[in-house]
Design a protein around this motif. Structure first.
Motif, short mmCIF file in Angstrom:
data_model
loop_
_atom_site.label_atom_id
_atom_site.label_comp_id
_atom_site.label_asym_id
_atom_site.label_seq_id
_atom_site.Cartn_x
_atom_site.Cartn_y
_atom_site.Cartn_z
N ASN A 120 0.80 -1.22 0.00
CA ASN A 120 0.00 0.00 0.00
C ASN A 120 0.84 1.28 0.00
O ASN A 120 0.67 2.14 0.86
CB ASN A 120 -0.95 0.00 1.21
CG ASN A 120 -1.94 -1.12 1.15
OD1 ASN A 120 -2.53 -1.38 0.12
ND2 ASN A 120 -2.13 -1.81 2.25
N TYR A 121 1.72 1.41 -0.96
CA TYR A 121 2.43 2.68 -1.16
C TYR A 121 1.54 3.62 -1.96
O TYR A 121 0.68 3.17 -2.72
CB TYR A 121 3.73 2.47 -1.95
CG TYR A 121 4.82 1.76 -1.21
CD1 TYR A 121 5.43 2.33 -0.10
CD2 TYR A 121 5.25 0.50 -1.63
CE1 TYR A 121 6.45 1.67 0.56
CE2 TYR A 121 6.27 -0.16 -0.97
CZ TYR A 121 6.86 0.44 0.13
OH TYR A 121 7.86 -0.22 0.78
N SER A 122 1.76 4.92 -1.84
CA SER A 122 0.97 5.87 -2.63
C SER A 122 1.25 5.69 -4.12
O SER A 122 0.39 5.90 -4.96
CB SER A 122 1.28 7.31 -2.21
OG SER A 122 2.65 7.58 -2.38
N ASN A 125 -0.10 0.69 -5.25
CA ASN A 125 -1.13 0.18 -4.38
C ASN A 125 -1.83 -0.96 -5.09
O ASN A 125 -2.88 -0.79 -5.69
CB ASN A 125 -2.13 1.30 -4.03
CG ASN A 125 -3.09 0.87 -2.95
OD1 ASN A 125 -3.26 -0.30 -2.68
ND2 ASN A 125 -3.74 1.84 -2.33
#
Length: 193
Positions: A120-122, A125
């Protein structure tokens, strides 16, 4: 969506045309933090601290809505009718995302057909590759990561650092067969104080 004076009625419907796996099914409401001092859910008062903590409950006789309370307005979000197949259960939550109150009426799977783990990285995701998912399943890590990003409380600086470094969260997937459908009806009532 229909608007009648101070009431907004919304309906979301999904019908599977092929066999479909769902992580969840959501109706989302977003309100500026500045308008409301607190939220009330399941009899608990929630203050906004920009922590993005999920205050989530299964719908029940004691938890039927979320109320946002401000000095000028009061807003109530409540599901009216929910039609879903076996294997999904309705929930409602409020969270204190930075600058906003987020309210979801949400269906979560109770019968999992498989688990997916997301990074869940910007900027990234999405689900981890299949070989990584199989490894996480075999060693039992995916079970420990179930809803990890949602269950967070105010973490220590170390735990927050580790999560920012490797924001993995696992989710069970439920199944809809061809022709099965989900319908969510909810109302948002705005009252001046």
């Amino acid at each position: 969506m229909a608007v009648d004076r101070n009431v907004i009625n919304r309906t979301h419907k999904f019908q599977a045309t092929t066999q479909t796996e769902l992580l969840d099914f959501v109706m989302r409401f977003v309100f500026p933090k500045a308008l409301f001092d607190k939220a009330v859910i399941a009899g608990d008062e929630v203050l906004h601290h920009d922590h993005n903590i999920y205050h989530q409950y299964a719908l029940s006789e004691t938890c039927r809505d979320v109320v946002l309370v401000g000095s000028q307005q009061r807003v109530q979000i409540a599901p009216d009718t929910i039609d879903c197949p076996k294997g999904f259960k309705p929930h409602i939550y409020v969270r204190d995302e930075k600058g906003y109150w987020i309210v979801h009426v949400r269906l979560l799977p109770t019968e999992s057909v498989r688990t997916v783990t997301k990074l869940n990285y910007s900027f990234y995701n999405r689900a981890v590759p299949q070989f990584a998912q199989r490894l996480l399943d075999v060693v039992g890590v995916s079970r420990r990561l179930l809803y990890r990003g949602e269950k967070k409380v105010v973490w220590s600086k170390w735990r927050a650092f580790v999560y920012r470094l490797l924001p993995l969260t696992s989710y069970p997937l439920g199944r809809l067969d061809v022709g099965e459908s989900i319908t969510l009806n909810a109302r948002c009532i705005v009252q001046e104080r």
